[in-house]
Design a protein around this motif. Sequence first.
Motif, PDB file in Angstrom:
ATOM      1  N   THR A  33      56.199 -65.100  46.428  1.00 37.44           N
ATOM      2  CA  THR A  33      55.768 -64.871  44.890  1.00 37.44           C
ATOM      3  C   THR A  33      54.788 -63.922  44.516  1.00 37.44           C
ATOM      4  O   THR A  33      54.766 -63.440  43.485  1.00 37.44           O
ATOM      5  N   TYR A  62      54.220 -73.799  42.366  1.00 41.59           N
ATOM      6  CA  TYR A  62      54.979 -72.770  41.400  1.00 41.59           C
ATOM      7  C   TYR A  62      54.164 -72.823  40.025  1.00 41.59           C
ATOM      8  O   TYR A  62      54.159 -71.975  39.305  1.00 41.59           O
ATOM      9  N   ASP A  63      53.787 -74.021  39.745  1.00 42.43           N
ATOM     10  CA  ASP A  63      53.062 -74.029  38.467  1.00 42.43           C
ATOM     11  C   ASP A  63      51.683 -73.331  38.525  1.00 42.43           C
ATOM     12  O   ASP A  63      51.444 -72.586  37.491  1.00 42.43           O
ATOM     13  N   GLN A  64      50.923 -73.617  39.679  1.00 45.90           N
ATOM     14  CA  GLN A  64      49.851 -72.704  39.979  1.00 45.90           C
ATOM     15  C   GLN A  64      50.126 -71.247  39.986  1.00 45.90           C
ATOM     16  O   GLN A  64      49.172 -70.592  39.647  1.00 45.90           O
ATOM     17  N   LEU A  65      51.051 -70.796  40.385  1.00 48.07           N
ATOM     18  CA  LEU A  65      51.519 -69.317  40.712  1.00 48.07           C
ATOM     19  C   LEU A  65      52.329 -68.726  39.273  1.00 48.07           C
ATOM     20  O   LEU A  65      52.487 -67.786  39.118  1.00 48.07           O
ATOM     21  N   LYS A  66      52.361 -69.624  38.229  1.00 43.58           N
ATOM     22  CA  LYS A  66      53.072 -69.405  36.976  1.00 43.58           C
ATOM     23  C   LYS A  66      54.406 -68.826  36.937  1.00 43.58           C
ATOM     24  O   LYS A  66      54.941 -68.069  36.524  1.00 43.58           O
ATOM     25  N   VAL A  67      54.970 -69.605  37.843  1.00 41.90           N
ATOM     26  CA  VAL A  67      56.650 -69.427  38.238  1.00 41.90           C
ATOM     27  C   VAL A  67      57.126 -70.504  37.433  1.00 41.90           C
ATOM     28  O   VAL A  67      57.186 -71.817  37.728  1.00 41.90           O
ATOM     29  N   PRO A  68      57.994 -70.203  36.405  1.00 39.25           N
ATOM     30  CA  PRO A  68      58.745 -71.339  35.661  1.00 39.25           C
ATOM     31  C   PRO A  68      59.759 -72.209  36.688  1.00 39.25           C
ATOM     32  O   PRO A  68      60.391 -71.415  37.536  1.00 39.25           O
TER      33      PRO A  68
END
Length: 80
Positions: A33, A62-68
């Motif tokens: 990521t 993935y939410d924390q990393l802003k990955v949809p």
Amino acid sequence: AVSKLTHGVAWGPLDVLVVDMPPGTGDAHLSLTQKVPLTGAVIISTPQDLALMDARRGVAMYDQLKVPILGMIENMSYHE
């Protein structure tokens, strides 16, 4: 391994690249990521409680990393 995948291969122009990752939220997931612009993630799990807990942790990461999250697939191939 992630560096070899992202920089050691002459991919050429791609429409889609699917990377099958092992379960969890380890270093390989974070490295990917950070080094590759991701359009989104697809979470795949089995219906067992432990696998679903792991999937929830992946979604949270993935939410924390802003990955949809593009979707979730429930793999029933070994479910009895």
